[in-house]
Design an enzyme around this catalytic site. Structure first.
Site, PDB file in Angstrom:
ATOM      1  N   GLU A  93       0.813  -1.209   0.000  1.00  0.00           N
ATOM      2  CA  GLU A  93       0.000   0.000   0.000  1.00  0.00           C
ATOM      3  C   GLU A  93       0.848   1.262   0.000  1.00  0.00           C
ATOM      4  OE1 GLU A  93      -3.629  -1.777   2.738  1.00  0.00           O
ATOM      5  OE2 GLU A  93      -1.841  -0.941   3.708  1.00  0.00           O
TER       6      GLU A  93
ATOM      7  N   THR B 226      -4.385  -9.662  15.500  1.00  0.00           N
ATOM      8  CA  THR B 226      -3.993 -10.895  14.831  1.00  0.00           C
ATOM      9  C   THR B 226      -3.577 -10.593  13.401  1.00  0.00           C
ATOM     10  OG1 THR B 226      -6.278 -11.364  14.155  1.00  0.00           O
ATOM     11  CG2 THR B 226      -5.554 -12.239  16.282  1.00  0.00           C
TER      12      THR B 226
ATOM     13  N   ASP C 245      -7.634  -5.063   8.812  1.00  0.00           N
ATOM     14  CA  ASP C 245      -7.154  -3.832   8.188  1.00  0.00           C
ATOM     15  C   ASP C 245      -7.055  -3.888   6.669  1.00  0.00           C
ATOM     16  OD1 ASP C 245      -5.055  -5.578   7.981  1.00  0.00           O
ATOM     17  OD2 ASP C 245      -3.623  -4.355   9.090  1.00  0.00           O
TER      18      ASP C 245
ATOM     19  N   LYS D 159     -10.370  -9.249   5.568  1.00  0.00           N
ATOM     20  CA  LYS D 159      -9.646  -9.524   6.814  1.00  0.00           C
ATOM     21  C   LYS D 159     -10.365  -8.821   7.967  1.00  0.00           C
ATOM     22  CE  LYS D 159      -4.905  -9.378   8.697  1.00  0.00           C
ATOM     23  NZ  LYS D 159      -5.057  -8.606   9.925  1.00  0.00           N
TER      24      LYS D 159
END
Length: 394
Positions: free
Chosen positions: A57, A203, A229, A233
């Site tokens: 990203e 996690t 995030d 997910k």
């Protein structure tokens, strides 16, 4: 103007000099100060490139004076090849000229800023007097979360669980000597959250998981959801969100990447900057359930780079980097090559070529008429040496 280069060792020296508690306080202060002036920023969701293995990203943002971006990845399987799950670097530049003033590692710094942001949010969203936190996921980010909540909120007991016992072993090894902080190993998530005022989930698996379910949530609990995030997910059962007041960093990004991605488009959320500015309430009662659906936003990295830049200058950390050429004539970029055309190939002095040039390139240069020997023996004044510009021979 030279660019200041900060490596991981520089950031570590900064934190050791200032102390971890003061570093978290200062960083949280920078983040809060920038969130309060939310309207001054040119904002956009981060640009993501997804693959089966992870995501890469870019996170840009700017105000009228400074521009920053962060390059960051998330590859949960990286530990299998000896690499961190998250790796990052960032740039802070002047808007007026575009000059990059700081190039910094952000792998270590991202962990610091994520934890500082979590604690900053909890100061407004968790029940006053919270002292017990469950920490689900004891990997690379966990110590930072634990210490930020200990130093900024007064958390005195942390209940630990990870599917990998070695991860918990690591955390206990690092934090067992912290005065006033009790660490309690738990057999599963349900045991860890029992009696907790705050639950932090951090996690790494890239999947739609249900780390927390509605039956684990009790009135007054604050949930700090860090691990969900990116698209696909999540960590929280949607029933947890339905019972809670949900706060996010930047709604257009969180709707795609956060745990709220599983909720309908009209599911109500509050951007956290509004709480800091007093435009929206944080926690409204002791029985209210609150969720900070944290995905990480570029403004937090902007604030982190500002903090790094200020402290590095004050402490003399980092090193100058000639990232941009310093030219006598700023319009003469070609002159930086120090080439002269029309020189016969037989005037090239082989002995003058840098020894680090690979054999194939060396042969090509010796038979290329546009190069002359003083192109290699007389480097431009802005360079320290030609060897610094040539990759080592392999």
């Amino acid at each position: 103007m030279t660019t200041r280069l900060l490596l991981t060792a520089d950031v570590a020296r900064l934190v050791r000099h200032d102390g971890i508690a003061e570093s978290f306080r200062a960083l949280a202060g920078h983040i809060a100060a920038d969130y309060v002036r939310w309207a001054e920023f040119d904002k956009t969701p981060r640009v993501a490139n997804h693959s089966e293995d992870g995501v890469i990203e870019l996170m840009p943002i700017s105000d009228a004076a400074l521009y920053s971006f962060k390059y960051v990845n998330g590859h949960p399987k990286n530990h299998r090849v000896g690499l961190p799950t998250v790796m990052a670097f960032g740039v802070l530049a002047d808007v007026a000229t575009g000059t990059p003033r700081l190039l910094s590692e952000l792998t270590l710094s991202t962990a610091l800023r994520t934890a500082a942001t979590s604690a900053l949010a909890a100061q407004r969203l968790a029940r006053p007097g919270s002292r017990v936190m469950a920490l689900i996921g004891n990997g690379a980010q966990s110590e930072f979360q634990a210490l930020a909540f200990h130093h900024l909120l007064g958390i005195s007991e942390i209940r630990l669980f990870d599917v990998d016992p070695a991860a918990t072993d690591k955390l206990v090894r690092h934090l067992s000597g912290i005065a006033g902080l009790a660490l309690v190993r738990c057999r599963d998530t349900a045991e860890a959250v029992r009696g907790a005022d705050i639950v932090t989930t951090v996690t790494a698996d890239k999947r739609n998981a249900t780390i927390l379910t509605p039956d684990m949530i009790v009135p007054g609990m604050h949930v700090n959801g860090v691990g969900g995030d990116c698209p696909g997910k999540t960590e929280l059962h949607r029933g947890v969100l339905e019972r809670a007041s949900v706060f996010v960093e930047y709604e257009p990004q969180s709707r795609v990447e956060g745990d709220v991605q599983q909720m309908p488009a009209d599911f109500p959320v509050t951007e956290f900057w509004r709480v800091l500015r007093g435009e929206a309430p944080g926690r409204r009662s002791d029985d209210e359930i609150t969720v900070f659906d944290s995905v990480g936003f570029a403004l937090e990295d902007f604030a982190t780079l500002r903090w790094l830049d200020e402290r590095a200058q004050a402490l003399g950390l980092g090193q100058p980097l000639a990232l941009v050429p310093a030219m006598d004539d700023p319009k003469d970029l070609f002159g930086e090559l120090a080439l002269t055309t029309g020189t016969p190939a037989d005037q090239v002095d082989e002995a003058a070529l840098p020894v680090a040039i690979p054999a194939g390139l060396r042969a090509a240069l010796l038979h290329c008429a546009p190069h002359r020997k003083d192109a290699w023996t007389t480097p431009p004044s802005s360079r320290k040496s030609d060897e610094a510009l040539v990759a080592p021979a392999t």
